[in-house]
Scaffold this active site. Structure first.
Site, mmCIF file in Angstrom:
data_model
loop_
_atom_site.group_PDB
_atom_site.id
_atom_site.type_symbol
_atom_site.label_atom_id
_atom_site.label_comp_id
_atom_site.label_asym_id
_atom_site.label_seq_id
_atom_site.Cartn_x
_atom_site.Cartn_y
_atom_site.Cartn_z
ATOM 1 C CD GLU A 127 -2.519 1.721 2.680
ATOM 2 O OE1 GLU A 127 -2.703 0.561 3.051
ATOM 3 O OE2 GLU A 127 -3.158 2.701 2.715
ATOM 4 C CG ASN B 204 -4.708 4.894 0.466
ATOM 5 O OD1 ASN B 204 -5.565 4.201 1.036
ATOM 6 N ND2 ASN B 204 -3.331 4.844 0.863
ATOM 7 C CD GLU C 244 -6.099 1.411 0.010
ATOM 8 O OE1 GLU C 244 -6.176 1.098 0.517
ATOM 9 O OE2 GLU C 244 -5.042 -0.318 0.556
ATOM 10 C CG ASP D 225 -8.284 2.076 2.802
ATOM 11 O OD1 ASP D 225 -8.606 1.097 3.754
ATOM 12 O OD2 ASP D 225 -7.594 2.948 2.896
ATOM 13 C CD GLU E 92 -6.714 0.139 6.799
ATOM 14 O OE1 GLU E 92 -5.502 -0.610 6.139
ATOM 15 O OE2 GLU E 92 -7.559 0.097 7.174
HETATM 16 P P1 C2E Z 1 -5.414 3.807 5.244
HETATM 17 O O1 C2E Z 1 -5.511 4.150 4.624
HETATM 18 O O2 C2E Z 1 -6.253 3.322 6.728
HETATM 19 O O3 C2E Z 1 -3.846 3.584 5.895
HETATM 20 C C1 C2E Z 1 -3.249 3.319 6.813
HETATM 21 C C2 C2E Z 1 -3.236 3.520 7.850
HETATM 22 O O4 C2E Z 1 -2.565 2.950 9.135
HETATM 23 C C3 C2E Z 1 -1.702 4.018 7.714
HETATM 24 O O5 C2E Z 1 -1.641 5.436 8.290
HETATM 25 C C4 C2E Z 1 -1.209 3.200 8.555
HETATM 26 O O6 C2E Z 1 0.280 2.895 8.962
HETATM 27 C C5 C2E Z 1 -1.539 2.320 9.593
HETATM 28 N N1 C2E Z 1 -1.144 1.860 9.976
HETATM 29 C C6 C2E Z 1 -0.843 0.402 8.727
HETATM 30 N N2 C2E Z 1 -0.096 -0.706 9.993
HETATM 31 C C7 C2E Z 1 -0.435 -0.052 11.290
HETATM 32 C C8 C2E Z 1 -0.727 -1.517 12.427
HETATM 33 O O7 C2E Z 1 -0.297 -1.763 12.683
HETATM 34 N N3 C2E Z 1 -1.352 -0.690 13.366
HETATM 35 C C9 C2E Z 1 -1.767 0.973 13.347
HETATM 36 N N4 C2E Z 1 -2.322 1.595 14.910
HETATM 37 N N5 C2E Z 1 -1.907 1.773 11.774
HETATM 38 C C10 C2E Z 1 -1.114 0.969 11.460
HETATM 39 P P2 C2E Z 1 -0.509 6.996 7.625
HETATM 40 O O8 C2E Z 1 0.427 5.858 7.138
HETATM 41 O O9 C2E Z 1 -0.399 7.270 8.045
HETATM 42 O O10 C2E Z 1 -1.857 6.896 6.535
HETATM 43 C C11 C2E Z 1 -3.336 7.930 7.176
HETATM 44 C C12 C2E Z 1 -4.296 7.698 6.667
HETATM 45 O O11 C2E Z 1 -4.008 8.775 5.406
HETATM 46 C C13 C2E Z 1 -4.643 6.623 5.345
HETATM 47 O O12 C2E Z 1 -5.206 5.586 5.670
HETATM 48 C C14 C2E Z 1 -4.692 7.452 4.393
HETATM 49 O O13 C2E Z 1 -6.358 7.315 4.118
HETATM 50 C C15 C2E Z 1 -4.635 8.433 3.980
HETATM 51 N N6 C2E Z 1 -3.883 8.827 2.828
HETATM 52 C C16 C2E Z 1 -1.284 8.027 2.958
HETATM 53 N N7 C2E Z 1 -1.264 8.109 1.949
HETATM 54 C C17 C2E Z 1 -1.800 9.010 1.100
HETATM 55 C C18 C2E Z 1 -2.385 9.652 -0.485
HETATM 56 O O14 C2E Z 1 -1.026 9.223 -0.585
HETATM 57 N N8 C2E Z 1 -3.522 9.924 -0.182
HETATM 58 C C19 C2E Z 1 -4.298 10.012 -0.633
HETATM 59 N N9 C2E Z 1 -6.189 10.326 -0.592
HETATM 60 N N10 C2E Z 1 -4.600 9.403 1.257
HETATM 61 C C20 C2E Z 1 -3.095 9.134 1.599
HETATM 62 CA CA CA Z 2 -5.825 2.610 2.815
HETATM 63 CA CA CA Z 3 -7.458 1.793 5.933
#
Ligand code: C2E
Ligand code: CA
Ligand code: CA
Length: 547
Positions: free
Chosen positions: A307, A362, A394, A424, A481
């Site tokens: 991802e 995403n 997603e 998602d 996830e």
């Molecule tokens: P998401 O799509 O639900 O991404 C999963 C989030 O859960 C990611 O946070 C990831 O680092 C985190 N995660 C993964 N494994 C675990 C785990 O075992 N425990 C916990 N507590 N968390 C875990 P991240 O990277 O901070 O991203 C947060 C959100 O930001 C993402 O949620 C997504 O909605 C958004 N995002 C990130 N990159 C992009 C992007 O390029 N474009 C868009 N539109 N949204 C993005």
């Molecule tokens: Ca996602």
């Molecule tokens: Ca998610």
């Protein structure tokens, strides 16, 4: 234009007054002359001895007639001027009304609110009272305007204005500041701020109800920001700025909310503006980069894809998480540019991997409103010569709920191009089950809030089980996830044949670390040996740092 009309008034007035005085002076002089000459003619007639009037007498009569003519002339001129003055006064009154009110709703405009508000503050403060300012912004006004036309939009604004004015106390000021933004201000007892909240709640309650506009039911909603005069806020400018900041906070908290100003909001707003400015420069210069979180086949332990999670590698502040900048990018219309630039870099990277690996990106709800989204993605794939089947988009349930028809159309065109689609954060929406049936989905991703609680919360585990069996029935793959530890992984292993991701299997990492990880597993194709070695070293260092 109003400014100009108002500005003409005071400077024109002395000139006209002088002309009034002149006309009145001519008339009075003419009247005096008539009286004097009449007296003199009278005297002449008394002295007459029947021999007729002398030359001097004729002269006196001529002067008398001349004076009468002058008097009539002066009087007429005076009437004409008086009429002109009345006309101008009426025009001025109208001009000043236009300059202080909003023509559509009849409410005050911004400037008039500021002036009247300043006067109210001067009255209220010496009596130990307080002035409350409510800043109100309609939600979804634009879509009503776009869908039903400007006439309907105007009607809606008038109805909203009535709804705002209705619960206000008698001495309140109410204004339309422009567009769909309104404000009102009224004095209240500072010991009882609940009086202010009641007004805000009444406005919000009405805005939640549908408005009947030209045969259709328009549903909008509103957000309200509230500020009050208090130490540090004793001018109308500060009061308006603070209620505006509170409004922004209320909007961020979701629809139909009210928020009182507090000083932390001010700092937050500054920070937000800093982030927006930073993004405007940072996106084109490639500071927002893709990090990759591995997705694992739970049964075999093999990596089956990644991802893409955006990270801001800021030159001064280090790595910034998406929770900080994605919402700002969303609000400021930068998300499309940001996501496409991250997607481009991610695809360029994934071209060096084993072609069996899926790349999941995403897409935010705002991007789902872009009718060209599918075309933009296809163009990118063609440009970079990347197979559509390797890309997965997603989409969150929230994005679907916002505009189902449109979202379905976008999903259909993505699917037509062979691009995979995943739902998602599954389980956080409301009509989840319906969505699963109605859409051509490849995968659902069970929201991490359920997965994280599985071990200690039987309900969460039951829900995960239910989603898995439902998805299997519909022939949709499942990704769990947020698998943070071995216990969760073991539980999931009992439930079914799933794809998993989470800290237990590996956190999101930069491209070079990911390259190293894949090289170690023989899943890299196009990298030079040195690049791979560098990647492995970087990856080990990354691990050490986290440990
Ligand atoms: P998401 O799509 O639900 O991404 C999963 C989030 O859960 C990611 O946070 C990831 O680092 C985190 N995660 C993964 N494994 C675990 C785990 O075992 N425990 C916990 N507590 N968390 C875990 P991240 O990277 O901070 O991203 C947060 C959100 O930001 C993402 O949620 C997504 O909605 C958004 N995002 C990130 N990159 C992009 C992007 O390029 N474009 C868009 N539109 N949204 C993005
Ligand atoms: Ca996602
Ligand atoms: Ca998610």
């Amino acid at each position: 234009m109003h400014d100009r009309m108002l500005g003409e008034g005071p400077s024109a007035r002395p000139v006209r007054d002088r002309r009034d005085l002149l006309a009145a002076g001519v008339t009075i002089a003419a009247v005096l002359l008539v009286i004097v000459s009449a007296l003199s003619v009278g005297g002449t007639l008394i002295r007459a001895d029947g021999a007729g009037l002398s030359v001097a007498d004729n002269l006196t009569i001529s002067v008398l007639l001349l004076n009468i003519a002058l008097m009539l002339l002066g009087w007429r001129r005076y009437r004409a001027l008086k009429y002109e003055v009345e006309l101008r006064r009426a025009a001025e009154a109208r001009a000043s009304e236009l300059a202080t009110s909003d023509p559509l709703t009849g409410m005050l405009n911004r400037r008039a609110l500021a002036e009247a508000g300043a006067r109210l503050i001067d009255q209220v403060l010496p009596r130990n009272g307080s002035l409350a300012m409510l800043m109100i912004d309609l939600d979804h006004f634009k879509s009503v305007n776009d869908m039903h036309g400007h006439l309907a939009g105007d009607q809606l604004l008038r109805a909203a204005s009535d709804a705002i004015v209705a619960p206000l106390p008698d001495n309140a000021l109410a204004a339309r500041l422009g567009g769909d933004e309104f404000a009102c201000a009224f004095p209240f007892n500072p010991d009882d701020p609940s009086a202010v909240e009641s007004v805000a709640d009444a406005i919000l309650a009405r805005m939640k109800e549908p408005f009947a506009i030209g045969g259709v039911q328009a549903r909008i909603g509103a957000s309200v920001g509230i500020a009050r005069t208090e130490p540090g806020c004793r001018t109308i400018d500060t009061l308006m700025r603070r209620s505006d900041i509170a409004l922004y906070a209320a909007k961020r908290a979701g629809r139909n909310q009210r928020a009182w100003f507090d000083s932390s909001m001010e700092r937050e707003l500054e920070l937000r503006n800093e982030i927006e400015l930073g993004l405007r420069a940072g996106i084109p210069s490639g500071q927002i980069v893709p990090w990759f979180e591995p997705q694992i086949d739970l049964a075999t332990g093999a990596i089956c894809g990644f991802e893409v999670l955006a990270r801001w590698e800021h030159p001064d502040h280090g790595v910034i998480e998406p929770a900080v900048f994605i919402p700002v990018a969303d609000e400021s219309g930068l998300i499309g540019e940001l996501s496409m630039s991250v997607m481009r870099a991610a695809i360029a990277e994934a071209r060096q991997w084993d072609p069996a690996l899926i790349l999941a990106v995403n897409i935010s709800p705002t991007q789902m409103r872009d009718p060209w989204l599918a075309q933009k993605i296809v163009k990118l794939l063609t440009e970079l010569n990347f197979p559509a089947e390797r890309l997965e988009i997603e989409i969150t349930e929230a994005a679907l709920l916002e505009n189902q028809g449109f979202a379905l159309a976008i999903i259909a065109s993505l699917k037509n191009q062979g691009i995979r689609v995943a739902l998602d954060d599954f389980g956080t929406g409301y009509s989840s089950l319906t969505h699963l049936r109605a859409m051509p989905l490849d995968r659902v991703k069970i929201d991490r809030s359920f997965v994280l609680r599985m071990v200690e919360d039987a309900d969460a585990a039951a829900l995960v089980r239910m989603i898995v069996s439902l998805a299997e029935g519909l022939n949709i793959e499942v990704v769990a996830e947020g698998v943070e530890n071995a216990e969760i992984a073991a539980l999931l292993g009992e439930i079914g044949n799933l794809t998993v991701q989470g800290w237990h299997f590996g956190r999101a990492a930069p491209a070079r670390n990911t390259r190293g990880l894949l090289a170690g597993r023989g899943q890299l194709i196009a990298a030079s040996p040195s690049a791979v070695a560098g990647g492995v070293v970087a990856m080990r260092q990354g691990r050490k740092k986290r440990a």
